[in-house]
Design a protein around this motif. Structure first.
Motif, PDB file in Angstrom:
ATOM      1  N   ASN A 129      -1.327   5.272   3.331  1.00  0.00           N
ATOM      2  CA  ASN A 129      -2.052   4.663   4.442  1.00  0.00           C
ATOM      3  C   ASN A 129      -3.525   5.045   4.451  1.00  0.00           C
ATOM      4  O   ASN A 129      -4.349   4.339   5.001  1.00  0.00           O
ATOM      5  CB  ASN A 129      -1.430   5.082   5.772  1.00  0.00           C
ATOM      6  CG  ASN A 129      -0.171   4.301   6.080  1.00  0.00           C
ATOM      7  OD1 ASN A 129       0.086   3.260   5.460  1.00  0.00           O
ATOM      8  ND2 ASN A 129       0.613   4.780   7.019  1.00  0.00           N
ATOM      9  N   ALA A 130      -3.842   6.185   3.837  1.00  0.00           N
ATOM     10  CA  ALA A 130      -5.216   6.678   3.904  1.00  0.00           C
ATOM     11  C   ALA A 130      -6.105   6.115   2.801  1.00  0.00           C
ATOM     12  O   ALA A 130      -7.304   6.336   2.808  1.00  0.00           O
ATOM     13  CB  ALA A 130      -5.215   8.204   3.841  1.00  0.00           C
ATOM     14  N   TYR A 131      -5.516   5.406   1.834  1.00  0.00           N
ATOM     15  CA  TYR A 131      -6.308   4.897   0.722  1.00  0.00           C
ATOM     16  C   TYR A 131      -6.181   3.382   0.577  1.00  0.00           C
ATOM     17  O   TYR A 131      -5.161   2.798   0.917  1.00  0.00           O
ATOM     18  CB  TYR A 131      -5.883   5.585  -0.581  1.00  0.00           C
ATOM     19  CG  TYR A 131      -6.203   7.061  -0.623  1.00  0.00           C
ATOM     20  CD1 TYR A 131      -7.499   7.512  -0.430  1.00  0.00           C
ATOM     21  CD2 TYR A 131      -5.207   8.003  -0.844  1.00  0.00           C
ATOM     22  CE1 TYR A 131      -7.802   8.863  -0.449  1.00  0.00           C
ATOM     23  CE2 TYR A 131      -5.494   9.361  -0.879  1.00  0.00           C
ATOM     24  CZ  TYR A 131      -6.794   9.780  -0.678  1.00  0.00           C
ATOM     25  OH  TYR A 131      -7.089  11.114  -0.703  1.00  0.00           O
ATOM     26  N   LEU A 132      -7.240   2.786   0.023  1.00  0.00           N
ATOM     27  CA  LEU A 132      -7.280   1.340  -0.143  1.00  0.00           C
ATOM     28  C   LEU A 132      -6.385   0.891  -1.298  1.00  0.00           C
ATOM     29  O   LEU A 132      -6.082   1.669  -2.206  1.00  0.00           O
ATOM     30  CB  LEU A 132      -8.717   0.892  -0.455  1.00  0.00           C
ATOM     31  CG  LEU A 132      -9.789   1.251   0.572  1.00  0.00           C
ATOM     32  CD1 LEU A 132     -11.172   0.919   0.015  1.00  0.00           C
ATOM     33  CD2 LEU A 132      -9.540   0.502   1.864  1.00  0.00           C
ATOM     34  N   VAL A 133      -6.016  -0.383  -1.273  1.00  0.00           N
ATOM     35  CA  VAL A 133      -5.214  -0.936  -2.365  1.00  0.00           C
ATOM     36  C   VAL A 133      -5.990  -0.868  -3.680  1.00  0.00           C
ATOM     37  O   VAL A 133      -5.434  -0.564  -4.736  1.00  0.00           O
ATOM     38  CB  VAL A 133      -4.816  -2.402  -2.058  1.00  0.00           C
ATOM     39  CG1 VAL A 133      -4.117  -3.019  -3.246  1.00  0.00           C
ATOM     40  CG2 VAL A 133      -3.903  -2.448  -0.847  1.00  0.00           C
ATOM     41  N   ARG A 141       0.867  -1.185   0.000  1.00  0.00           N
ATOM     42  CA  ARG A 141       0.000   0.000   0.000  1.00  0.00           C
ATOM     43  C   ARG A 141       0.900   1.230   0.000  1.00  0.00           C
ATOM     44  O   ARG A 141       1.785   1.356   0.830  1.00  0.00           O
ATOM     45  CB  ARG A 141      -0.889   0.014   1.234  1.00  0.00           C
ATOM     46  CG  ARG A 141      -2.213  -0.670   1.016  1.00  0.00           C
ATOM     47  CD  ARG A 141      -2.965  -0.760   2.318  1.00  0.00           C
ATOM     48  NE  ARG A 141      -3.668   0.464   2.627  1.00  0.00           N
ATOM     49  CZ  ARG A 141      -3.914   0.874   3.867  1.00  0.00           C
ATOM     50  NH1 ARG A 141      -3.469   0.191   4.888  1.00  0.00           N
ATOM     51  NH2 ARG A 141      -4.584   1.959   4.080  1.00  0.00           N
TER      52      ARG A 141
END
Lengths: 191, 203
Positions: free
Chosen positions: A144-148, A141
């Motif tokens: 950290n604030a966004y999804l894969v 990733r």
């Protein structure tokens, strides 16, 4: 009547600010919509011919470098993560994109040699290609604030943007050619 | 000449800024920066009271003089936390094999205390053979959760509802020294790195 460009700039920044929460909830709209709009507002507030005669900015090199380093800073995934957790960084984004990217880019581009412009365009397309590959295939990733899955979509966003810009920059080469062929007949109705 | 000087000035200033913004080119991501900062500063972790899978209360960081290794999980996780659970079991076995079993406490801490009650924690422990001796599964109170995640720099976000749902978070093993300092953060499958960090805090 065409509205004055500074008014458009204020509207654009206002839009980016008012809708910052939904825009920043998705990395695709955050990075490919909000950031470019903020930079564009900087282009809008720069009057034509600004700094045209300055010896300091011959060839637009100094201002283009300012834009380059500001863009590089905002390309760091940790800068994007920091915006989402720190109001100071959010404010910095709203200031540095218009004044550190848009305005110097407009000033520098106007004075840049056609060869330099060509190199920059080629660099932008290839950089977007590299980013696309990285974001689609990275095994970790990146933010950290966004999804894969968001990361993958952003990768495809970079890819489509690279393809779009390639077409956008190459197509005029053909259009200009045909226009020149038509011009001598002086028939504006067919233009 | 003026244009050259101006460009040179921007080039130097820009490079310095980039160098600073990446901690000397060492961290391009927030996760990289988090791990680097912990390694450099070893911040103190304030104490949190956890409820273990056996229903007892236990402080994190643990008893004085004991090192702690913590990972964050949620027991209803379908994919990566299950492999993280397997990793933690492996790490527990390695710690015992090194003869450090009585000098370190291993925690898998749930960041979903609403759902993960004691029975959920116990089932997760059973699934991964955590007996509570060296390694236990635990949860904080709902009130403590934000401060706990902040202390460790863990970011939890809602997953994609179209696929598995659940949560995504920066998965890692956090090593706390016997004096209560967060001293190292490593990947959950980096067993050598975790053991090395543990030995460093115990020496």
């Amino acid at each position: 009547m065409k509205p004055p460009s500074y008014l458009v700039a204020i509207l654009v920044v206002g839009f980016c600010f008012a809708l910052r929460i939904p825009l920043e909830a998705d990395p695709v709209s955050h990075i490919l919509v909000q950031l470019p709009l903020l930079a564009w507002s900087g282009v809008l507030i720069t009057p034509n011919g600004t700094g045209r005669r300055s010896e300091w900015n011959r060839g637009g090199v100094a201002t283009l470098l300012v834009a380059f380093f500001t863009i590089i800073f905002w390309m760091l995934p940790r800068s994007i993560d920091a915006v989402l957790s720190s109001p100071t960084m959010e404010l910095a984004k709203f200031i540095t994109l218009p004044f550190g990217v848009g305005a110097p880019l407009a000033i520098g581009w106007a004075r840049a040699h056609p060869l330099l412009r060509g190199i920059i365009k080629a660099e932008v397309v290839s950089m977007l290609g590299v980013l696309a590959f990285l974001y689609i295939h990275a095994p970790v990733r990146i933010c950290n604030a966004y999804l894969v899955s968001d990361q993958h979509r952003l990768g495809y966003g970079f890819l489509f943007l690279a393809l779009g810009l390639s077409v956008f920059w190459i197509a005029p080469l053909f259009i200009v050619h045909t226009k020149r062929a038509v011009m001598p007949t002086k028939t504006p109705a067919t233009a | 000449m003026k244009a050259f000087l101006a460009s040179l000035a921007v080039l130097i200033a820009g490079s310095v800024l980039f160098f600073k913004a990446t901690d000397g080119l060492q961290a391009l991501t927030a996760e990289g920066a988090r791990r680097l900062a912990v390694q450099r500063e070893a911040p103190m972790v304030s104490s949190f009271m956890l409820e273990t899978m056996k229903g007892s209360a236990e402080p994190l960081p643990g008893a004085p003089g004991k090192a702690v290794m913590v990972e964050f999980i949620y027991t209803t996780c379908p994919t990566i936390c299950q492999s993280a659970g397997g990793d933690m079991a492996r790490l527990r076995d390695l710690v015992i094999a090194e003869g450090l079993g009585d000098r370190v406490r291993l925690f898998s801490v749930s960041f979903d205390p609403d759902v993960d009650d004691v029975s959920h924690l116990a089932r997760y422990g059973e699934l991964h053979h955590a007996d509570g001796e060296v390694w236990t599964i635990a949860r904080p109170t709902v009130n403590d959760l934000p401060a706990l995640l902040k202390a460790f720099g863990v970011v939890v976000i809602k997953g994609d509802p179209d696929t598995f749902g659940g949560y995504e978070h920066n998965t890692a093993i956090h090593v706390i020294s016997p004096t209560g300092q967060l001293s190292s953060i490593v990947d959950t499958d980096d067993f050598d790195g975790a053991l090395e960090a543990l030995k460093r805090t115990l020496s």
